[in-house]
Design a protein around this motif. Sequence first.
Motif, short mmCIF file in Angstrom:
data_model
loop_
_atom_site.label_atom_id
_atom_site.label_comp_id
_atom_site.label_asym_id
_atom_site.label_seq_id
_atom_site.Cartn_x
_atom_site.Cartn_y
_atom_site.Cartn_z
N THR A 151 0.83 -1.19 0.00
CA THR A 151 0.00 0.00 0.00
C THR A 151 0.87 1.24 0.00
O THR A 151 1.90 1.29 0.65
CB THR A 151 -0.92 0.05 1.23
OG1 THR A 151 -0.12 0.07 2.41
CG2 THR A 151 -1.85 -1.15 1.28
N ALA A 154 0.49 5.29 0.75
CA ALA A 154 -0.41 6.30 1.31
C ALA A 154 0.18 7.68 1.11
O ALA A 154 1.39 7.86 1.19
CB ALA A 154 -0.62 6.04 2.80
N ALA A 155 -0.67 8.64 0.88
CA ALA A 155 -0.25 10.04 0.92
C ALA A 155 -1.23 10.78 1.81
O ALA A 155 -2.44 10.59 1.70
CB ALA A 155 -0.24 10.66 -0.47
N THR A 156 -0.71 11.56 2.72
CA THR A 156 -1.57 12.31 3.62
C THR A 156 -1.07 13.75 3.71
O THR A 156 0.11 14.02 3.52
CB THR A 156 -1.57 11.71 5.03
OG1 THR A 156 -0.23 11.70 5.54
CG2 THR A 156 -2.10 10.29 5.02
N PRO A 181 7.64 7.98 -3.27
CA PRO A 181 7.64 8.98 -4.34
C PRO A 181 8.24 10.31 -3.92
O PRO A 181 7.69 11.36 -4.23
CB PRO A 181 6.15 9.11 -4.66
CG PRO A 181 5.48 8.86 -3.36
CD PRO A 181 6.32 7.85 -2.63
N MET A 219 3.14 17.33 4.06
CA MET A 219 2.67 16.30 3.16
C MET A 219 3.52 15.05 3.37
O MET A 219 4.73 15.10 3.28
CB MET A 219 2.76 16.74 1.70
CG MET A 219 2.24 15.66 0.76
SD MET A 219 2.39 16.07 -1.00
CE MET A 219 1.17 17.35 -1.16
N ALA A 220 2.84 13.95 3.68
CA ALA A 220 3.56 12.71 3.95
C ALA A 220 3.24 11.68 2.89
O ALA A 220 2.12 11.62 2.39
CB ALA A 220 3.15 12.17 5.31
N ALA A 221 4.22 10.88 2.54
CA ALA A 221 3.97 9.70 1.71
C ALA A 221 4.60 8.52 2.41
O ALA A 221 5.74 8.60 2.88
CB ALA A 221 4.56 9.88 0.32
N THR A 222 3.86 7.46 2.52
CA THR A 222 4.40 6.27 3.17
C THR A 222 4.06 5.04 2.34
O THR A 222 3.08 5.03 1.60
CB THR A 222 3.79 6.08 4.58
OG1 THR A 222 2.36 5.98 4.46
CG2 THR A 222 4.12 7.24 5.48
N ILE A 223 4.91 4.04 2.45
CA ILE A 223 4.62 2.77 1.80
C ILE A 223 4.72 1.67 2.84
O ILE A 223 5.67 1.63 3.61
CB ILE A 223 5.61 2.48 0.68
CG1 ILE A 223 5.44 3.51 -0.42
CG2 ILE A 223 5.40 1.08 0.12
CD1 ILE A 223 6.19 3.17 -1.66
#
Lengths: 350, 350
Positions: free
Chosen positions: A313, A315-317, B158, B314-318
């Motif tokens: 997965t 996710a972007a928040t 990303p 702004m956060a992006a997590t995988i």
Amino acid sequence: VDTKIALTGFGNVGQGLATLLHQHGEEYRHRYGTRILLTSVSDRRGAAIDAAGLDLPRLLAAKSQTGSVGGYGVESGESDPDAFLARSQASLLVEASTTNFDDGEPGWTYVREAIVRGLDVVLASKGALALHWKDLFERARERASRVLFSATVASPLPSLDLASYSLIGTDIRSLEGILNGTSHQILTAMSRGLSYDEGVRQAQEMGIAETDPTLDVDGWDAAAKAAILANAIFDTELTVHDVRRQGIRGVTVDDLQAASAAGETIKLIARVARTDSDVEASVAPERRSIDDALGRLSGDAMGVVFTVEPLGTMAATIEFGGHGGGITTAMTVLRDVLKLARSRSAFPPR
Amino acid sequence: VDTKIALTGFGNVGQGLATLLHQHGEEYRHRYGTRILLTSVSDRRGAAIDAAGLDLPRLLAAKSQTGSVGGYGVESGESDPDAFLARSQASLLVEASTTNFDDGEPGWTYVREAIVRGLDVVLASKGALALHWKDLFERARERASRVLFSATVASPLPSLDLASYSLIGTDIRSLEGILNGTSHQILTAMSRGLSYDEGVRQAQEMGIAETDPTLDVDGWDAAAKAAILANAIFDTELTVHDVRRQGIRGVTVDDLQAASAAGETIKLIARVARTDSDVEASVAPERRSIDDALGRLSGDAMGVVFTVEPLGTMAATIEFGGHGGGITTAMTVLRDVLKLARSRSAFPPR
């Protein structure tokens, strides 16, 4: 090189765009190699047009003093989209008028006219996309007009960017997100003990909810975003009316307390999932663990989670530091404008 | 149109790329309009070259049976980068050999040679970028060679996409991230009670940590990623040696228990921050709330958080579903390859 813009709608987003261009126009010119001029603006009651570029402080003052850009003080011509676009000499339409999910007007007419004239289009309103997707992109293809719409899908959350750049070459199975800020804010307030009515009132006082919050609390806004994302990412042709839709009016403080006792919370979740034969979209309140990427978000935040094969997965928040609303949407619009302007300036102008 | 690729290095990433091309080549051709051929591959002990396209199952078998692509069975020529690139007829070099932070070889020589020949370059190794950034991009500019390197900065997170697409028009002040999977896995194991040594051993058994885990546990890998992100996003010219660097060897189970008692945990955080006059990069273990976007990540995950004006964060997590490692890095390489191939095919080939 100048980039001339015609703007329809002058609410929070339109005024935010004018403010950004006024405050940072020189910086953008330096950074992106184009001078962005607003050459026409219309709202419900009038229009202002100057192909040499409108004076932005005067435009903002006219709106705040007279309630309409018509107060800028040029002869009208606003009721005719064709004349409005012709006289602006714009290469790009920014459509930011108030949306509806019956016929998508007045934006839809302006968008069609812009495409006929070969303009590129940046949409901040959802009506045309959530009702006329197929028709819109057939027309755009025919005229080689480019249509961008990042601002319509819970900007500045990078849902479309992730799907179209970051996940190239992967297989996106589904996405789910907290895409409507107002419902999210109301549910957050309710999880702290406020009633639904109190939550709505608080959101209205914060300037987040409209006087009539129907589009938000009944899930229309989230459903439109889900339809647009489904169409853009999974190449379908859904309308907002194809999205199974349940809003937050039925959620009670008791529901939230029961969830809380189980380490969970309730969020309005928009979901788009690809099945073997179809693409399904829905909006509904859901219980989520307070540890998960969406369940942990409260108040002033938004998020999207993609399920991707063979990755897992992604996710972007975004957690806003009190900066949500018109100005961030305007920044997303501007980003689309800059993308089009940059690629356009590399070629001979049409 | 064919896209011919020369590949240097045939470890996890190189073999992953060959596997993806073998399994999905037809699909990519259909989806992206180009047939991607691997026309030369080198590893430490040999090379295989066929300008008509190497047979991928045979190549993978040669590697697993003889330990080198040299076992594919063509005459050698591999020791000379010039001949290796010429005979492959490639338009693109993928550099995926084992990196070092002393001189960046052997990748750096191949990259320079590719640029001289006008090839585009996709980097999966960090040495050249983390040591020779300025020199590399001056050479590339001079020859109009395009250099992409998504795979070097904690792919498939990303980070670069967010900075270069999603945050256009905003002011990025800083970024922080969990960018090294091995240290993150070890710290996660330690937070569950394992000692540092047990954590390292477990990560080695999972195939995540190298036999010599120095580059990961001493923060070299994260520091190289921080330097590359700093250079790409803030237009600086840092090397890995400019990054303040502290690894996880000094972290004890006691430290983690003390953090846990306070609702916190310890993560190896890479940080790049813009000050008024400078850009500073660092890597160090930090206490984080278990509720925050990075603190909540455990085990098989990575994340990055941008602080952006006037947005917020702004956060992006995988979170990988057990799919981390070579194949996901290979997918990121492939994504860069497809980007270059797509834009290249729109123009007459050189």
